[in-house]
Design a protein around this motif. Structure first.
Motif, mmCIF file in Angstrom:
data_model
loop_
_atom_site.group_PDB
_atom_site.id
_atom_site.type_symbol
_atom_site.label_atom_id
_atom_site.label_comp_id
_atom_site.label_asym_id
_atom_site.label_seq_id
_atom_site.Cartn_x
_atom_site.Cartn_y
_atom_site.Cartn_z
ATOM 1 N N GLU A 77 0.823 -1.203 0.000
ATOM 2 C CA GLU A 77 0.000 0.000 0.000
ATOM 3 C C GLU A 77 0.858 1.255 0.000
ATOM 4 O OE1 GLU A 77 -3.335 2.252 -0.253
ATOM 5 O OE2 GLU A 77 -3.173 0.059 -0.432
ATOM 6 N N ARG A 78 1.932 1.247 0.796
ATOM 7 C CA ARG A 78 2.825 2.415 0.834
ATOM 8 C C ARG A 78 3.540 2.597 -0.504
ATOM 9 N NH1 ARG A 78 3.402 0.540 6.175
ATOM 10 N NH2 ARG A 78 5.217 -0.742 5.665
ATOM 11 N N LYS A 79 3.909 1.492 -1.146
ATOM 12 C CA LYS A 79 4.529 1.569 -2.465
ATOM 13 C C LYS A 79 3.572 2.222 -3.461
ATOM 14 C CE LYS A 79 6.012 -1.368 -6.305
ATOM 15 N NZ LYS A 79 6.184 -2.751 -6.773
ATOM 16 N N LYS A 80 2.311 1.828 -3.394
ATOM 17 C CA LYS A 80 1.311 2.397 -4.285
ATOM 18 C C LYS A 80 1.177 3.907 -4.071
ATOM 19 C CE LYS A 80 -3.604 2.035 -5.461
ATOM 20 N NZ LYS A 80 -4.904 1.368 -5.141
ATOM 21 N N MET A 81 1.202 4.331 -2.807
ATOM 22 C CA MET A 81 1.076 5.751 -2.493
ATOM 23 C C MET A 81 2.238 6.549 -3.061
ATOM 24 S SD MET A 81 -0.289 5.416 1.465
ATOM 25 C CE MET A 81 -0.103 7.189 1.759
ATOM 26 N N LEU B 48 4.123 5.721 -5.666
ATOM 27 C CA LEU B 48 3.990 5.725 -7.118
ATOM 28 C C LEU B 48 2.956 6.773 -7.572
ATOM 29 C CD1 LEU B 48 4.065 1.887 -7.877
ATOM 30 C CD2 LEU B 48 5.790 3.578 -8.508
ATOM 31 N N GLU B 49 1.839 6.815 -6.841
ATOM 32 C CA GLU B 49 0.791 7.788 -7.210
ATOM 33 C C GLU B 49 1.234 9.227 -6.983
ATOM 34 O OE1 GLU B 49 -2.502 6.500 -4.881
ATOM 35 O OE2 GLU B 49 -3.125 4.943 -6.306
ATOM 36 N N LYS B 50 2.063 9.398 -5.940
ATOM 37 C CA LYS B 50 2.523 10.750 -5.631
ATOM 38 C C LYS B 50 3.517 11.270 -6.657
ATOM 39 C CE LYS B 50 4.757 13.476 -2.011
ATOM 40 N NZ LYS B 50 5.310 13.450 -0.616
ATOM 41 N N TRP B 51 4.464 10.427 -7.063
ATOM 42 C CA TRP B 51 5.574 10.889 -7.899
ATOM 43 C C TRP B 51 5.446 10.520 -9.367
ATOM 44 C CZ3 TRP B 51 8.161 14.470 -5.583
ATOM 45 C CH2 TRP B 51 8.296 14.461 -4.188
ATOM 46 N N LEU B 52 4.626 9.528 -9.656
ATOM 47 C CA LEU B 52 4.508 9.112 -11.062
ATOM 48 C C LEU B 52 3.070 9.233 -11.542
ATOM 49 C CD1 LEU B 52 6.803 5.948 -10.891
ATOM 50 C CD2 LEU B 52 7.412 8.265 -11.641
#
Length: 231
Positions: A221-225, A227-231
């Motif tokens: 979940e943190r990885k997804k966050m 990715l969504e923030k920076w990419l």
């Protein structure tokens, strides 16, 4: 002194009770002769001095067939073959409206097994009271002073049990296990004290696995966050 390893039958479940198959749990047991050991699925089971006996399900459990009214249960606790998960992963809550006024009752410590397409390996150890469809078998331990229900559950959560169900199954597209044949399945059963020790040991591993899964889920979940923030 002989070494008894339950690497494939009791402890290292082929349905995921333990993930680490390279480190089977080993018991050191005094045995006079290897003739007293019964081989099963690659593991050794002491049937002599240590007190293990090969017992049929019919010796341990009976099919619970008492019914309960739909108005007397929480509908999310209704169990069908559809909301039981494959590969011994338990259940998910029911969503929908059963088209029946009553159903088979199950209670805490019962063992529920889907009798449709046994090769899907659907089994659940009940932790509450509810109802289920006729295609779900409800096993209830006969004598709780002699047999630990959780131990029986672990013994049934094995590939070999579901393979046994398939041997007597009828039907091609939607095979159903033969109820009489299922009761003939044998499991190695030690005295109640040893059953409880085995259950405790497996429970500790399951707790560690659940904790690890929770950490992994959080990382995803943190990885997804990120990715969504920076990419």
């Amino acid at each position: 002194m002989q070494i008894l390893t339950f690497s494939s039958d009791l402890v290292n479940s082929q349905c995921g009770i333990l993930d680490d198959r390279k480190n089977p749990i080993v018991f050191f047991v005094p045995v006079k002769s290897l003739d007293m050991i019964k081989w099963r699925d690659g593991g050794m089971v002491d049937t002599g001095d240590f007190g293990f006996k090969m017992l049929k399900i019919n010796d341990l459990c009976y099919y619970q067939t008492e019914r309960i009214l739909i108005d007397d249960i929480n509908l999310s606790y209704y169990i069908t073959t559809d909301n039981m998960l494959q590969n011994c992963e338990g259940i998910r809550n029911y969503e929908g409206s059963p088209k029946t006024d009553s159903m088979i009752k199950y209670q805490e410590n019962d063992i529920l097994v889907s009798n449709i397409r046994p090769y899907l390996k659907k089994i659940w150890f009940a932790n509450r009271t509810g109802g289920c469809s006729p295609d779900v078998l409800v096993f209830r331990v006969k004598d709780k002073e002699k047999y630990d229900a959780h131990f029986v559950y672990y013994a049934l959560a094995q590939d070999s049990f579901f393979e046994h169900m398939m041997l007597g199954a009828k039907g091609m597209k939607m095979p159903r296990g033969d109820k009489n044949s299922i009761l003939e399945y044998e499991i190695p059963v030690p005295p109640i004290e040893e059953q409880q020790k085995i259950v405790k040991q497996i429970g500790e591993y399951e707790a560690a696995i659940a904790e690890a899964k929770a950490v992994m889920a959080g990382c995803a979940e943190r990885k997804k966050m990120v990715l969504e923030k920076w990419l």
